[in-house]
Design a protein around this motif. Structure first.
Motif, PDB file in Angstrom:
ATOM      1  N   GLU A  14       0.788  -1.273  -0.151  1.00 18.48           N
ATOM      2  CA  GLU A  14       0.001   0.043  -0.093  1.00 18.48           C
ATOM      3  C   GLU A  14       0.859   1.276  -0.062  1.00 18.48           C
ATOM      4  OE1 GLU A  14      -2.656  -0.258   3.422  1.00 18.48           O
ATOM      5  OE2 GLU A  14      -3.852  -1.834   2.322  1.00 18.48           O
ATOM      6  N   VAL A  15       2.244   1.208   0.331  1.00 15.35           N
ATOM      7  CA  VAL A  15       3.046   2.361   0.211  1.00 15.35           C
ATOM      8  C   VAL A  15       3.644   2.566  -1.108  1.00 15.35           C
ATOM      9  CG1 VAL A  15       3.439   2.136   2.627  1.00 15.35           C
ATOM     10  CG2 VAL A  15       5.216   1.267   1.123  1.00 15.35           C
ATOM     11  N   LYS A  16       3.444   1.709  -1.993  1.00 12.25           N
ATOM     12  CA  LYS A  16       4.064   2.058  -3.117  1.00 12.25           C
ATOM     13  C   LYS A  16       3.835   3.325  -3.865  1.00 12.25           C
ATOM     14  CE  LYS A  16       5.027  -0.574  -7.459  1.00 12.25           C
ATOM     15  NZ  LYS A  16       4.690  -1.928  -8.196  1.00 12.25           N
ATOM     16  N   VAL A  43       4.977  -4.205  11.239  1.00 11.48           N
ATOM     17  CA  VAL A  43       5.896  -3.036  11.627  1.00 11.48           C
ATOM     18  C   VAL A  43       5.601  -2.866  13.260  1.00 11.48           C
ATOM     19  CG1 VAL A  43       6.135  -0.673  11.407  1.00 11.48           C
ATOM     20  CG2 VAL A  43       5.843  -2.303   9.357  1.00 11.48           C
ATOM     21  N   SER A  44       6.601  -2.397  14.104  1.00 11.26           N
ATOM     22  CA  SER A  44       6.323  -2.133  15.329  1.00 11.26           C
ATOM     23  C   SER A  44       5.722  -0.866  15.655  1.00 11.26           C
ATOM     24  CB  SER A  44       7.722  -2.443  16.110  1.00 11.26           C
ATOM     25  OG  SER A  44       8.311  -3.742  16.043  1.00 11.26           O
ATOM     26  N   ARG A  45       5.558  -0.417  16.622  1.00  7.57           N
ATOM     27  CA  ARG A  45       5.077   0.851  17.197  1.00  7.57           C
ATOM     28  C   ARG A  45       6.031   1.955  16.588  1.00  7.57           C
ATOM     29  NH1 ARG A  45       3.713   1.829  22.154  1.00  7.57           N
ATOM     30  NH2 ARG A  45       1.932   3.357  21.892  1.00  7.57           N
ATOM     31  N   ARG A  46       7.252   1.582  17.372  1.00  8.69           N
ATOM     32  CA  ARG A  46       8.467   2.459  16.922  1.00  8.69           C
ATOM     33  C   ARG A  46       9.440   1.563  16.397  1.00  8.69           C
ATOM     34  NH1 ARG A  46       6.930   4.989  21.979  1.00  8.69           N
ATOM     35  NH2 ARG A  46       6.644   7.125  21.846  1.00  8.69           N
ATOM     36  N   VAL A  88      15.435  -0.368   1.980  1.00 14.45           N
ATOM     37  CA  VAL A  88      15.420  -0.370   3.378  1.00 14.45           C
ATOM     38  C   VAL A  88      13.997  -1.360   3.859  1.00 14.45           C
ATOM     39  CG1 VAL A  88      15.181   0.676   5.684  1.00 14.45           C
ATOM     40  CG2 VAL A  88      16.690   1.358   3.606  1.00 14.45           C
ATOM     41  N   GLN A  89      14.060  -2.165   4.463  1.00 13.74           N
ATOM     42  CA  GLN A  89      12.661  -2.968   4.848  1.00 13.74           C
ATOM     43  C   GLN A  89      12.223  -2.814   6.448  1.00 13.74           C
ATOM     44  OE1 GLN A  89      12.871  -6.445   2.708  1.00 13.74           O
ATOM     45  NE2 GLN A  89      10.994  -7.233   3.528  1.00 13.74           N
ATOM     46  N   PHE A  90      11.133  -2.331   6.870  1.00 10.68           N
ATOM     47  CA  PHE A  90      10.541  -1.987   7.883  1.00 10.68           C
ATOM     48  C   PHE A  90       9.567  -3.503   7.998  1.00 10.68           C
ATOM     49  CE2 PHE A  90      11.328   2.405   6.584  1.00 10.68           C
ATOM     50  CZ  PHE A  90      12.473   2.655   7.389  1.00 10.68           C
ATOM     51  N   VAL A  93       7.367  -3.946   5.002  1.00  7.14           N
ATOM     52  CA  VAL A  93       7.272  -2.845   4.246  1.00  7.14           C
ATOM     53  C   VAL A  93       8.675  -2.452   3.592  1.00  7.14           C
ATOM     54  CG1 VAL A  93       6.325  -0.826   4.281  1.00  7.14           C
ATOM     55  CG2 VAL A  93       5.311  -2.396   5.413  1.00  7.14           C
ATOM     56  N   ALA A  94       8.803  -2.130   2.503  1.00  3.89           N
ATOM     57  CA  ALA A  94       9.856  -1.862   1.749  1.00  3.89           C
ATOM     58  C   ALA A  94       9.932  -0.417   0.901  1.00  3.89           C
ATOM     59  CB  ALA A  94      10.269  -2.852   0.833  1.00  3.89           C
TER      60      ALA A  94
END
Length: 533
Positions: A14-16, A43-46, A88-90, A93-94
């Motif tokens: 969805e961030v693409k 993904v973590s909160r922070r 970079v991958q969180f 999410v890349a």
């Protein structure tokens, strides 16, 4: 390399396409107060932060649950430097580090071709049984190659063959995605057409990317390549396309026969997968050599069919040319019948028979005397009986061609009626071949909506009235299932009418009639619906 502003561009899910930039810091996580808010369960909160340190940008993981990765490698304790085009991958999410003017001319690439093998056809066949170390292939690899041979031997449909081959390749080589790209046209720089797509187990469907530059390189040089894992600072065209598709490792192997190069098989792996190995390259190249002859045969078979269909169309047009008003009837009936066959979910082989047989449904008219075929006004009983023989004459003409045996029922029986009062064989109900029942509806509809100037200037019905007649005659003239299916596609049928006569207002409630033909024997039939002869 110093840079004052960092830009991160989303390249997955969805961030693409989304872009974040900052001169100091970008923090990523699920909290709404962060600069990069990622609503994803991985993904973590922070989760992590990207910070400017001593004129250079670094990423630091904030003890996230699923980790932070740079170019597929998990970030350890402390900070890791970032460079243009790093991924970079969180969690899952890349994002990609965007280059800017200050760093566009960065250091030379250390992304490279890991391995290349000359794609000789005979050598490729040798690789079927043995690995690059001349050892017998493992059982699972042999099974994949045997399955490919099975597809080659049992699949004539080109699209189905390509899909089967590609899905097996994606599965056995554990690719995230795959593509088969075939060359079109002759010459050193042919056009390439994407012919098949596949995704690996658990991979999401969506926009697919393959490297056009790498495809062209493999095809032109005649060698299969393993392109290595993504690394830092590479702005090459191949790397551009790989980044856009979130590919970290690519196999691009040549499809070829002893006669010519056909195209490429393109497989890739993503951020969370191990890169392909040289053994994978040898297996993929062996697979490509193994299936290429089948692909070439399927292409030749398709071209044969296309040529055959063109020949049939010319024969049908030869009949229509005998009458100034018959142009377009065969084409429209074929399109209506094809739409109806699809609505009835006929298998591909039966659909192909509809496409082959419908253009020839009136071929027997070539044996009808012009005095009858072009007669103005009504036919006598004797003339009408002669006109009806176009069904049997057509079947006799085509029966001399063994390859057309399967379409004879369309030609002979498209004027049979569900209630048994049709001709020439007075068949009833399901005794009438299904393909003939399909063409009967399409033929009658076009006859009803067509002007017949040689028949006392008879004007065709509006589309609405013709559809109503089809509904009325269900179970009498027409197979009820065929009539119901035809009514269900009325919008598509009207669209065909609009395309065949662009100046008409075919989308209106009453569609203007089309000029489709004279000599409609059934215009004198005692039965209610006037079907074309």
């Amino acid at each position: 390399m110093k840079r004052t502003t960092i830009r991160l561009r989303g390249i997955s899910g969805e961030v693409k396409g989304r872009l974040w930039e900052s001169p100091t810091i970008l923090r990523a996580g699920r909290l709404a107060s962060l600069e990069i808010v990622l609503d994803d369960s991985s993904v973590s909160r922070r989760h992590a932060e990207v910070r400017l340190v001593d004129g250079a940008w670094h990423v630091r993981d904030l003890e996230s649950t699923n980790g932070t990765y740079v170019n597929g490698v998990r970030v350890g304790p402390g900070e890791q430097p970032l460079r243009p085009r790093d991924i970079v991958q969180f969690g899952k999410v890349a994002v990609m580090v965007e280059p800017d003017e200050a760093t566009a001319d960065g250091p030379p690439s250390n992304q490279h071709v890991v391995a290349a093998v000359p794609s000789d056809y005979d050598v490729g066949l040798d690789r079927i049984a043995f690995t690059r170390d001349s050892l017998p292939r493992a059982g699972d690899q042999l099974r994949a190659l045997l399955r490919a041979g099975h597809h080659a031997a049992h699949t004539q449909n080109e699209d189905q063959l390509l899909d089967n081959i590609l899905n097996d390749a994606v599965s056995v080589l554990d690719a995230q995605r795959g593509a088969i790209v075939l060359a079109e046209g002759e010459g050193p720089e042919p056009a390439f057409k994407l012919r098949a797509l596949a995704v690996g187990h658990g991979e999401p469907h969506g926009r697919f990317h393959y490297s056009k530059k790498l495809t062209a390189r493999v095809f032109s040089k005649g060698e299969s390549l393993l392109y290595g894992a993504l690394s830092q600072g590479d702005d090459s065209p191949v790397t551009e396309s790989m980044y856009a598709g979130a590919m970290t490792s690519v196999l691009c192997v040549l499809l070829r026969t002893p006669r010519r190069r056909l195209g490429v098989l393109h497989l890739d792996r993503g951020l969370m997968q191990n890169p392909f190995t040289e053994d994978d390259l040898f297996l993929a190249d062996a697979l490509a050599a193994h299936v290429s002859a089948a692909i070439e045969s399927a292409q030749l078979f398709r071209k044969q069919q296309e040529f055959f269909l063109k020949t049939i169309t010319i024969l049908a047009q030869a009949v229509e040319l005998r009458d100034d008003y018959t142009g377009g009837h065969t084409r429209r009936v074929t399109r209506y019948a094809t739409l109806l066959a699809r609505q009835l979910e006929l298998p591909d082989d039966q659909l192909q028979l509809v496409k082959l047989g419908t253009p020839l449904h009136d071929i027997g008219k070539i044996g009808i005397d012009d005095a009858i075929l072009r007669k103005p006004g009504r036919l006598t009983a004797v003339e009408f009986a002669a006109m009806q023989t176009h069904t049997t004459k057509g079947a006799e003409i085509l029966s001399t061609i063994p390859e057309l045996k399967s379409i004879l029922p369309i030609v002979r029986n498209h004027h049979e009626r569900w209630d048994g009062t049709g001709y020439p064989d007075r068949m009833t109900g399901e005794e009438i071949p299904l393909l003939a029942r399909i063409v009967a509806v399409a033929d009658a509809f076009d006859a009803m909506t067509s002007d017949r100037p040689y028949h006392e200037g008879r004007k065709g019905k509006p589309a609405k009235a013709a559809f109503a007649e089809v509904e009325k005659q269900a179970g009498r003239q027409f197979d009820p299932a065929c009539a119901e299916a035809f009514l269900a596609i009325r919008e598509a049928v009207v669209q065909v009418m609009k395309e065949e006569l662009p100046t008409s207002d075919a989308g209106s409630e009453f569609v203007p009639t089309l000029r489709a033909g004279a000599a409609d024997a059934a215009s004198q039939t005692p039965f209610p619906v006037r079907a074309s002869s």
